[in-house]
Design an enzyme around this catalytic site. Sequence first.
Site, short mmCIF file in Angstrom:
data_model
loop_
_atom_site.label_atom_id
_atom_site.label_comp_id
_atom_site.label_asym_id
_atom_site.label_seq_id
_atom_site.Cartn_x
_atom_site.Cartn_y
_atom_site.Cartn_z
N GLU A 1 -1.56 9.58 7.98
CA GLU A 1 -1.78 10.56 6.72
C GLU A 1 -1.21 11.99 7.18
O GLU A 1 -0.35 12.38 6.28
CB GLU A 1 -3.37 10.79 6.51
CG GLU A 1 -3.79 9.31 6.29
CD GLU A 1 -3.26 8.42 5.10
OE1 GLU A 1 -2.60 9.18 4.32
OE2 GLU A 1 -3.75 7.29 5.15
N HIS B 1 2.43 11.53 6.19
CA HIS B 1 2.66 11.76 4.63
C HIS B 1 2.80 13.11 4.49
O HIS B 1 3.61 13.73 3.79
CB HIS B 1 1.68 10.98 3.86
CG HIS B 1 1.70 9.59 3.79
ND1 HIS B 1 2.97 8.78 3.40
CD2 HIS B 1 0.81 8.37 4.04
CE1 HIS B 1 2.65 7.61 3.45
NE2 HIS B 1 1.70 7.39 3.57
N GLU C 1 6.62 4.76 3.10
CA GLU C 1 5.93 4.66 4.29
C GLU C 1 6.58 4.96 5.76
O GLU C 1 5.99 4.83 6.74
CB GLU C 1 4.91 3.42 4.52
CG GLU C 1 4.11 3.10 3.35
CD GLU C 1 3.00 4.07 3.35
OE1 GLU C 1 2.58 4.31 4.34
OE2 GLU C 1 2.41 4.21 2.07
N ILE D 1 0.79 -10.03 -5.90
CA ILE D 1 1.63 -10.23 -6.41
C ILE D 1 1.48 -10.41 -7.88
O ILE D 1 2.49 -10.76 -8.80
CB ILE D 1 2.85 -11.10 -5.86
CG1 ILE D 1 2.14 -12.49 -5.51
CG2 ILE D 1 3.16 -10.62 -4.40
CD1 ILE D 1 3.42 -13.61 -5.28
N PHE D 2 0.11 -11.33 -8.26
CA PHE D 2 -0.08 -11.67 -9.43
C PHE D 2 -1.28 -10.73 -10.36
O PHE D 2 -1.20 -10.72 -11.43
CB PHE D 2 -0.68 -13.15 -9.50
CG PHE D 2 0.22 -13.94 -8.83
CD1 PHE D 2 1.49 -14.33 -9.56
CD2 PHE D 2 0.05 -14.90 -7.99
CE1 PHE D 2 2.59 -15.18 -9.09
CE2 PHE D 2 1.02 -15.45 -7.50
CZ PHE D 2 2.14 -15.91 -8.14
N GLY E 1 0.54 -4.66 -7.98
CA GLY E 1 1.83 -4.05 -8.22
C GLY E 1 2.82 -4.49 -7.26
O GLY E 1 3.90 -3.84 -7.13
ZN ZN Z 1 0.86 5.62 4.05
#
Ligand code: ZN
Length: 709
Positions: free
Chosen positions: A487, A490, A516, A618-619, A622
């Site tokens: 974190e 980020h 990422e 995937i179904f 997203g």
């Molecule tokens: Zn992350």
Amino acid sequence: MAFRLVTNYASYIMNNNPFYRIPYYPEFNRFSPDTAEMAIQMLLKESHDAVEQLERSCKPLWQEMVVPLYEAERHLSIAWSLLHHMLSVANSAEWRSVEEELQPKIISFYQRVGQSKRFYEMYCAIRNSDEDAQDAVRQRILSKIIQAAEHSGVALDVNQQMEFNELETELGRLATKFNNNLLDARKAFSLTLTDVGEVAGLPADLRAITAAAARDAGSSAATADNGPWRITLDYAVYAPFMKHSQNREARETLYRQHVTLASHGTADNQPLIDKILALKQRKAAILGFQSAAELSLSRKMAPDVAAVYKLFDDLASASRQAMAEEQRGLLEFACANGFEEDALQPWDLSFWAERQHERLYGYSEEELSQYFQFPKVLKGMFDLAERIFNIKISESSGEVPVWHDDVRFYKVFDQDDNYIACFYLDPYSRPATKQGGAWMNDFRTRERSSDGAVQLPMAVMCCNQSVPIEDQPSLMRMGEVTTLFHEFGHALQHILTSIDEPMVSGINGIEWDAVEIASQFMENWCYEKNTLKSISAHVVSGAELPDELFEKIVLSKNHLSATAMMRQIFLSATDMDLYARYPASKWSTPNDVKCENARKYDYPMIDDDRFLCSFAHIFGGGYSAGYYSYKWSEVLSADCFAAFKESGVDNAEALRQTGLRMRETIMGLGGSVPPMEAFKAFRGRDPDIKSLLRLNGIVGRAVCERVGS
Ligand code: ZN
């Protein structure tokens, strides 16, 4: 007169409302669901009016359209994001009901703006002819906005738009149905074990959880010691059961149920998969793309489908042999410890992997956490960032309002002592009111207004680590340490930005498969010897982490890593084939696609396997044609980290030089340039997958040490 009094009173109330036009340092201590609701309703109205006005009168100029439209949404968007922040750190029924009430209005407001034909035409005109918007950064911003509008159907003719909207609605419905079927199927199954011999090997906490589940299901006398134990397919039960249960028959039963979830009966996802694939291809075709995968990649860093397949091929060919060796070693280990067959079945793999892991690296989480006292970890982490990026971080808790006593506040200064950014840290777990997991958010983005004033970036990091007990500091598990570094990565990318355009400064505007990079880059330091030593001090003796334990941690991270790599490639390639190449004559069903990839990437699987029916990423989520992103960004983050290893982590000056380069490129430029451009500016070359293979121990340790030295 009376009327005037009322308006004055209303504006007095609003101006005293901490959620209305929130000041730079938000007054978290005064926030309440009531004030949020009142303010956001008012801001919605103001934003709506401003947008309408602008739509009528704006000119195709950056200063007269893009800037005022951003301004029109500014206060609303910060208020809405802080409301979500309160929901995740101080959850209550009151906050939830305010969010539920406002959400549809907010969504329709943003849809209205994003799908405005008038604004779309203005953006296109500005991109083409406004002199103020011809620099690369503004061109990129405009391209992104225009692309998002086009992908929401704004440029289609009326008939196509109608079909497009119907497709979107139907896809939303199918995704929800897919997830609900999966939930129902998971809930419908349980296996009750009654004899103590049947739960041999299960750790005490798992026995307690499964006995509690049995009590909930009506066996009121169930206890952890005497059962009965109700085993379910909830991941928190299934995964540890497969690792620890000595009951091979029960493992087989659970495994078979797990890989056939939602593939039959009333909750059958197979017909939904066919529909979802067909509708996504149709949607892509309407928007002018060859496939759903092409549509997905048009918004990502990966240049095209071929580049993604090349990544799979390269990683697989480097990992295949190592995986075979890992599996051979695992079978030999099992046979030496009482396994009597020629081959391990899929329901044996977790169990024997866990036994092998215990034997090879036997240290306990608790033993390790004695070395990771939160204040020491935090100081070591900040020291590292200060050394690499030439900044200073100083705690200023108490200077600004916060939402909980645990929250700390920090200011960041550059090498000349200029204040450049700030961030909050909310470290500890609060199960009753705080959302689980860990995340980083941007409260404020760096931006320069027309009068030249700069708003400094402001980030928040939230974790859920172990709480301090009495006078002992929080003792962190290894996973909590790596999460904190993740974190912080980020946050660093957000606060080290050098960009003044808010739509692409900090973490804004970064492609999904590149977000990422900074976070995983920081995580990698947790397995670097000097760093690990600098963040460790035994809670009793004060000693730093011993070498022997360090070696074990690194080796244990890479235990069966080639096997894990091949599994991720199998999942990613199946996803990509389904959205890029299916349907095709060689496959009659989506399941055929999966089977072909299982063979190609040596993924063990039973004939009855229907795991696509539970592939919710995937179904139902997203990740369609985007599952590869995990590996894509890992390759890049490992390669960034390798730059530091190559320049020598013990050499302070070399470290600073490499850090400066990274700060000026990947960290500083963020979303303002295509990520590959930022990467190449840092690395001076294309990404090299060998860095990741070395980091995962898939290519030899000798090589790894040579690079490191
Ligand atoms: Zn992350």
